[in-house]
Design a protein around this motif. Structure first.
Motif, mmCIF file in Angstrom:
data_model
loop_
_atom_site.group_PDB
_atom_site.id
_atom_site.type_symbol
_atom_site.label_atom_id
_atom_site.label_comp_id
_atom_site.label_asym_id
_atom_site.label_seq_id
_atom_site.Cartn_x
_atom_site.Cartn_y
_atom_site.Cartn_z
ATOM 1 N N ASP A 37 0.828 -1.209 0.000
ATOM 2 C CA ASP A 37 0.000 0.000 0.000
ATOM 3 C C ASP A 37 0.862 1.259 0.000
ATOM 4 O O ASP A 37 0.565 2.232 -0.702
ATOM 5 C CB ASP A 37 -0.942 0.014 1.201
ATOM 6 C CG ASP A 37 -2.063 -1.010 1.089
ATOM 7 O OD1 ASP A 37 -2.301 -1.502 -0.034
ATOM 8 O OD2 ASP A 37 -2.684 -1.322 2.126
ATOM 9 N N SER A 38 1.931 1.227 0.760
ATOM 10 C CA SER A 38 2.836 2.374 0.820
ATOM 11 C C SER A 38 3.503 2.612 -0.534
ATOM 12 O O SER A 38 3.596 3.752 -1.006
ATOM 13 C CB SER A 38 3.896 2.149 1.901
ATOM 14 O OG SER A 38 4.823 3.200 1.901
ATOM 15 N N GLU A 41 0.939 4.101 -2.944
ATOM 16 C CA GLU A 41 0.705 5.516 -2.678
ATOM 17 C C GLU A 41 1.849 6.372 -3.212
ATOM 18 O O GLU A 41 1.616 7.438 -3.800
ATOM 19 C CB GLU A 41 0.524 5.754 -1.175
ATOM 20 C CG GLU A 41 -0.770 5.225 -0.622
ATOM 21 C CD GLU A 41 -0.844 5.336 0.897
ATOM 22 O OE1 GLU A 41 0.066 5.965 1.494
ATOM 23 O OE2 GLU A 41 -1.798 4.806 1.478
#
Length: 73
Positions: A37-38, A41
């Motif tokens: 997810d990081s 993003e």
């Protein structure tokens, strides 16, 4: 100057608690879903920069040019 047993035991317990807290934090940070997810993003944020968008358009135009060149060659 020797320390008493209770003082040593308190220090050991405090060190264990700090270690447990550190291990919990590392487990959270190393979670594959969180890492993915990081990265996602960061990639989205990077793709919104004007320089990156111009480069992507340039690569797209070059790709179309090469495809058309091969078709009509």
């Amino acid at each position: 100057m020797s320390r008493d047993t209770e003082s040593i035991e308190r220090d050991i317990e405090r060190a264990r608690e700090q270690l447990a807290s550190t291990l919990d934090e590392l487990a959270i940070r190393a979670n594959p879903r969180r890492v993915l997810d990081s990265a996602k993003e960061k990639a989205i944020a990077k793709s919104e920069e004007p320089e990156v968008r111009i480069a992507i358009v340039g690569v797209g135009v070059l790709f179309v040019f090469v495809v058309l060149w091969r078709i009509f060659r």
